[in-house]
Design an enzyme around this catalytic site. Structure first.
Site, PDB file in Angstrom:
ATOM      1  N   CYS A  84      23.294  33.879  40.184  1.00 42.62           N
ATOM      2  CA  CYS A  84      23.256  32.564  40.831  1.00 42.62           C
ATOM      3  C   CYS A  84      24.254  31.607  40.201  1.00 42.62           C
ATOM      4  O   CYS A  84      24.553  31.702  39.016  1.00 42.62           O
ATOM      5  CB  CYS A  84      21.858  31.975  40.713  1.00 42.62           C
ATOM      6  SG  CYS A  84      20.540  33.054  41.290  1.00 42.62           S
TER       7      CYS A  84
ATOM      8  N   ARG B  80      30.337  34.853  42.200  1.00 43.07           N
ATOM      9  CA  ARG B  80      29.195  35.332  41.434  1.00 43.07           C
ATOM     10  C   ARG B  80      28.215  36.096  42.314  1.00 43.07           C
ATOM     11  O   ARG B  80      27.328  36.791  41.809  1.00 43.07           O
ATOM     12  CB  ARG B  80      28.485  34.152  40.751  1.00 43.07           C
ATOM     13  CG  ARG B  80      29.344  33.472  39.708  1.00 43.07           C
ATOM     14  CD  ARG B  80      28.668  32.238  39.164  1.00 43.07           C
ATOM     15  NE  ARG B  80      27.503  32.546  38.353  1.00 43.07           N
ATOM     16  CZ  ARG B  80      27.536  32.852  37.063  1.00 43.07           C
ATOM     17  NH1 ARG B  80      28.690  32.899  36.431  1.00 43.07           N
ATOM     18  NH2 ARG B  80      26.433  33.090  36.392  1.00 43.07           N
TER      19      ARG B  80
ATOM     20  N   TRP C 234      21.090  34.214  44.478  1.00 40.41           N
ATOM     21  CA  TRP C 234      21.097  35.666  44.668  1.00 40.41           C
ATOM     22  C   TRP C 234      19.649  36.106  44.522  1.00 40.41           C
ATOM     23  O   TRP C 234      19.063  35.994  43.446  1.00 40.41           O
ATOM     24  CB  TRP C 234      21.992  36.321  43.619  1.00 40.41           C
ATOM     25  CG  TRP C 234      22.319  37.763  43.856  1.00 40.41           C
ATOM     26  CD1 TRP C 234      23.313  38.268  44.642  1.00 40.41           C
ATOM     27  CD2 TRP C 234      21.691  38.897  43.249  1.00 40.41           C
ATOM     28  NE1 TRP C 234      23.337  39.638  44.571  1.00 40.41           N
ATOM     29  CE2 TRP C 234      22.345  40.046  43.731  1.00 40.41           C
ATOM     30  CE3 TRP C 234      20.628  39.050  42.356  1.00 40.41           C
ATOM     31  CZ2 TRP C 234      21.972  41.337  43.343  1.00 40.41           C
ATOM     32  CZ3 TRP C 234      20.258  40.328  41.977  1.00 40.41           C
ATOM     33  CH2 TRP C 234      20.930  41.449  42.471  1.00 40.41           C
TER      34      TRP C 234
ATOM     35  N   ASN D 296      18.746  29.426  37.496  1.00 37.78           N
ATOM     36  CA  ASN D 296      19.286  30.777  37.411  1.00 37.78           C
ATOM     37  C   ASN D 296      18.476  31.508  36.358  1.00 37.78           C
ATOM     38  O   ASN D 296      18.319  31.020  35.237  1.00 37.78           O
ATOM     39  CB  ASN D 296      20.769  30.748  37.019  1.00 37.78           C
ATOM     40  CG  ASN D 296      21.385  32.138  36.985  1.00 37.78           C
ATOM     41  OD1 ASN D 296      20.784  33.103  37.460  1.00 37.78           O
ATOM     42  ND2 ASN D 296      22.580  32.251  36.418  1.00 37.78           N
ATOM     43  N   GLY D 297      17.936  32.686  36.686  1.00 36.79           N
ATOM     44  CA  GLY D 297      17.143  33.447  35.726  1.00 36.79           C
ATOM     45  C   GLY D 297      15.887  33.998  36.367  1.00 36.79           C
ATOM     46  O   GLY D 297      15.725  33.986  37.595  1.00 36.79           O
TER      47      GLY D 297
ATOM     48  N   GLU E  51      35.343  55.375  37.509  1.00 35.09           N
ATOM     49  CA  GLU E  51      35.717  54.021  37.894  1.00 35.09           C
ATOM     50  C   GLU E  51      36.273  53.988  39.324  1.00 35.09           C
ATOM     51  O   GLU E  51      35.973  53.069  40.099  1.00 35.09           O
ATOM     52  CB  GLU E  51      36.747  53.457  36.911  1.00 35.09           C
ATOM     53  CG  GLU E  51      37.332  52.109  37.273  1.00 35.09           C
ATOM     54  CD  GLU E  51      36.319  50.986  37.359  1.00 35.09           C
ATOM     55  OE1 GLU E  51      36.687  49.913  37.861  1.00 35.09           O
ATOM     56  OE2 GLU E  51      35.150  51.174  36.955  1.00 35.09           O
TER      57      GLU E  51
ATOM     58  N   LYS F 269      34.634  51.781  42.353  1.00 32.17           N
ATOM     59  CA  LYS F 269      35.388  50.795  43.130  1.00 32.17           C
ATOM     60  C   LYS F 269      35.202  51.035  44.627  1.00 32.17           C
ATOM     61  O   LYS F 269      35.011  50.098  45.399  1.00 32.17           O
ATOM     62  CB  LYS F 269      36.876  50.857  42.780  1.00 32.17           C
ATOM     63  CG  LYS F 269      37.256  50.151  41.507  1.00 32.17           C
ATOM     64  CD  LYS F 269      37.090  48.656  41.625  1.00 32.17           C
ATOM     65  CE  LYS F 269      36.758  48.040  40.282  1.00 32.17           C
ATOM     66  NZ  LYS F 269      35.440  48.314  39.754  1.00 32.17           N
TER      67      LYS F 269
ATOM     68  N   GLU G  29      31.661  49.977  45.701  1.00 29.03           N
ATOM     69  CA  GLU G  29      31.496  48.524  45.699  1.00 29.03           C
ATOM     70  C   GLU G  29      32.169  47.855  46.883  1.00 29.03           C
ATOM     71  O   GLU G  29      31.605  46.942  47.494  1.00 29.03           O
ATOM     72  CB  GLU G  29      32.102  47.936  44.417  1.00 29.03           C
ATOM     73  CG  GLU G  29      31.350  48.229  43.144  1.00 29.03           C
ATOM     74  CD  GLU G  29      32.073  47.659  41.934  1.00 29.03           C
ATOM     75  OE1 GLU G  29      31.412  46.983  41.133  1.00 29.03           O
ATOM     76  OE2 GLU G  29      33.294  47.874  41.800  1.00 29.03           O
TER      77      GLU G  29
ATOM     78  N   HIS H  22      29.593  73.672  39.297  1.00 31.57           N
ATOM     79  CA  HIS H  22      28.165  73.614  38.981  1.00 31.57           C
ATOM     80  C   HIS H  22      27.407  72.700  39.938  1.00 31.57           C
ATOM     81  O   HIS H  22      26.431  72.052  39.542  1.00 31.57           O
ATOM     82  CB  HIS H  22      27.974  73.142  37.535  1.00 31.57           C
ATOM     83  CG  HIS H  22      28.550  74.074  36.532  1.00 31.57           C
ATOM     84  ND1 HIS H  22      27.865  75.162  36.028  1.00 31.57           N
ATOM     85  CD2 HIS H  22      29.775  74.119  35.959  1.00 31.57           C
ATOM     86  CE1 HIS H  22      28.620  75.817  35.172  1.00 31.57           C
ATOM     87  NE2 HIS H  22      29.802  75.196  35.120  1.00 31.57           N
TER      88      HIS H  22
ATOM     89  N   LYS I 288      28.791  38.927  40.419  1.00 34.72           N
ATOM     90  CA  LYS I 288      29.861  39.096  39.433  1.00 34.72           C
ATOM     91  C   LYS I 288      29.319  39.191  38.018  1.00 34.72           C
ATOM     92  O   LYS I 288      29.712  40.042  37.240  1.00 34.72           O
ATOM     93  CB  LYS I 288      30.840  37.915  39.544  1.00 34.72           C
ATOM     94  CG  LYS I 288      32.009  37.990  38.559  1.00 34.72           C
ATOM     95  CD  LYS I 288      32.899  39.169  38.845  1.00 34.72           C
ATOM     96  CE  LYS I 288      34.081  39.257  37.917  1.00 34.72           C
ATOM     97  NZ  LYS I 288      34.840  40.508  38.109  1.00 34.72           N
TER      98      LYS I 288
END
Length: 608
Positions: free
Chosen positions: A2, A27, A74, A98-99, A481, A485, A488, A504, A603
């Protein structure tokens, strides 16, 4: 997660706060709101959706105020809705948060029994009612203090009271808050970019600290009410660094900023002629560094992939064991570390909740802590024994790009510097390794020049439903990575895998519908990767190979080929990552995705 922004001063606070919310969009959020003092008291406007919808609501009556707070939410407790959006209100008390409040259910039960009515599903509304309850007998700041003594959890709060016009109270625990100081105006925000257009002079609040902002200035105290003098810091980021600068998206801009970001991270930190790293840049004493027997690296997400690359570098150059943990798992496995251990915590924002918790656990157990971080004055940097700042500049796109490559550069410097200090690598070797760094920004420029070709490859592949990313050795984390990407940015399922493990299990997925991205540079494991390519090729799989310039052997076996310049294998990992960033970006754009603000992502993950 948030975003919080508060303002009091001479300008129209409504406009300043809306602009701040726009700058905090990176964010991640699903709803937004603003509260401001008006002639009738405090008015609240909020909505689900994007900040542009808030602009439309505000423009309907164009209110003017000199004190306001705003929030991008969020969702954690309760679905995205106008009722659950912040600011929340209890009579004359209005706040944003926020939290996560861990004990909100028993508190809510007590408050309902006392006659308080709840209009949302959020945990935040509990704090709002508590403050309103105490504000009947105490000024706002004391009401906030007394309320928070009953609360268990994490919070960053900005609170206003209708009876005290022009005052904003802010307080933090485990969630970031930073104060901006202007000429007769003051800001309170989750992150510096929210007010960067107006001020670069900042004060970072520490755990349990409170700020009271009025037209007359700011007063900082502890949660117990004791005055607290704080250092004012100057942020080097310019407002333009947080703007798109003509690029279509922040993500693309930040990919293209990597040559500059790497050069800034290197500047003044090594001497290539003598093969010496300026070890003082890591903020630790020689004796502490010489006494290290084991290194732990903790991080989350993309930073965890950088940590895995760092493990290869440190073990190669320093010859001491390195363990890499996902930060959210580290403190729950009862780790074995002590005074001869070093924990390296990697975090772009310096506010990642799980990484901070791992860092604190390591300190509790007696280990030294080094933070590799991008944000000056962040919680991670303040709480660590030492800090190495990457100089990426603000990273606004949710999917990390330039922060990732500069983190690897920092780990590369640390590994060489520590190896030279401990005598596990000689001067001739370090001279060559450090001279390679001089050419790295230029090599990144050459990789970026292949963007057009990568965009053409993306047009051939963007309709695929699944991808496989394969690498060996130090390039396996780069495969992870690359897959992250793509997930996301495009919402395509992608999996990163060690190429040697393909037989395997994952080989069962291989076929014409599954593109396989191979990291196939020349080197010690090159022939083995070639064999893996042949295994996919023989089963009709489509192959995208990323390899060294001029490697026709790989290209003859692949459907698509992307070239990067030659360098040592440790820096080559950085060059291999950049085409994967561009591929994810172009596929995401072609699929119509919001590449800067992917769904469900934030973010800075400031709650556990």
């Amino acid at each position: 997660m948030c975003g919080i922004i508060g303002y009091t001063g001479k300008k129209n606070a409504v406009s300043v706060v809306l602009e701040g919310l726009k700058r905090l969009e990176y964010r991640g959020y699903d709803s937004a709101g603003i509260a401001f003092f008006h002639e009738k008291g405090i008015e609240v406007r909020k909505c689900t959706g994007k900040i542009k919808d808030m602009y439309a609501i505000i423009e309907a009556d164009n209110p003017v105020s000199h004190t306001a707070i705003g929030h991008t939410r969020w969702a954690t407790h309760g679905k995205p809705s106008e009722e659950n959006a912040h600011p929340h209100r209890s009579d004359g008390i209005v706040l944003v948060h926020n939290g996560i409040i861990e004990n909100y259910l028993p508190l809510k039960k007590i408050l309902i029994e006392e006659g308080y009515k709840f209009t949302s599903e959020t945990d935040t509304e509990v704090i709002c009612h508590l403050i309103e309850k105490y504000s009947k007998d105490y000024p706002l700041e004391e009401a906030v203090r007394r309320s928070l003594r009953e609360v268990r959890g994490s919070y960053a709060l900005a609170v206003m009271n209708e009876k005290e016009p022009g005052k904003i109270v802010g307080i933090k625990k485990d969630s970031p808050l930073v104060i901006g100081l202007g000429d007769g105006e003051f800001f309170l925000a989750s992150d510096v970019p929210a007010f960067l257009n107006y001020s670069r002079d900042v004060i970072f609040l520490d755990e349990g600290e409170m700020v009271v902002m009025t037209d007359d200035g700011v007063m900082i105290t502890t949660l117990e009410g004791l005055p607290n003098q704080k250092e004012v810091k100057s942020v080097s980021w310019s407002p333009s660094m947080a703007e798109k600068g003509g690029y279509r998206h922040f993500m693309l801009k930040e990919i293209y900023e990597q040559p500059r970001a790497i050069a800034d991270t290197l500047r003044g930190r090594f001497y290539p002629e003598s093969g010496v790293v300026n070890i003082d840049e890591f903020g630790m004493g020689m004796e502490d560094l010489k006494g290290i027997e084991k290194i732990f690296i903790v991080a989350c997400g993309t930073s965890w992939h950088a940590a895995l690359v760092g493990k290869y570098m440190i073990e190669e150059f320093v010859r001491i064991p390195v363990e890499v943990d996902i930060a959210s798992e580290f403190r729950y496995r009862n780790p074995i570390l002590g005074r001869d251990s070093l924990l390296i915590a990697i975090t772009q924002s310096g506010e990642t909740a799980d990484t901070l918790a791992a860092q604190r656990e390591a300190k509790r157990l007696g280990a030294k802590v080094l933070s590799i971080c991008n944000v000056v004055g962040s919680t991670a940097s303040r709480e660590a024994d030492a800090v190495f700042y990457t100089h990426s500049g603000p990273e606004i796109g949710v999917a990390s790009t330039k922060a990732f490559t500069t983190q690897i550069v920092g780990l590369y410097l640390f590994a060489i510097g520590l190896g030279r200090l401990r005598g596990t690598i000689n001067g001739d070797s370090t001279t060559g390794l450090l001279r390679d760094l001089l050419f790295l920004p230029g090599m990144v420029e050459k990789v970026l020049a292949t963007d057009g070709e990568i965009a053409r490859i993306a047009k051939e592949l963007f309709k695929a439903d699944d991808f496989l990313y394969l690498g060996r050795g130090i390039n396996y984390p780069i495969a992870l990575e690359g897959a992250l990407k793509l997930k996301e940015i495009s919402y395509i399922h992608a999996e990163g895998y060690p190429a040697g493990e393909m037989k395997h299990g994952p080989i069962a997925l291989v076929g014409e519908a599954l593109p396989s991205v191979f990291l196939a540079p020349r080197g010690r494991l090159y022939e083995k990767v070639l064999s893996n390519i042949e295994e996919v090729r023989s089963r009709g799989g489509r192959i995208i190979a990323v390899t060294n310039e001029g490697n026709a052997e790989v290209c003859d076996r692949s459907d698509y080929c992307i070239f990067v310049p030659e360098t040592n294998p440790f820096l080559l990992a950085i060059l291999l990552a950049i085409p994967l960033q561009l591929l994810a970006y172009h596929i995401g754009v072609l699929r119509g995705c919001d590449v800067d603000q992917p769904r469900n992502l934030a973010k800075s993950v400031t709650v556990e």
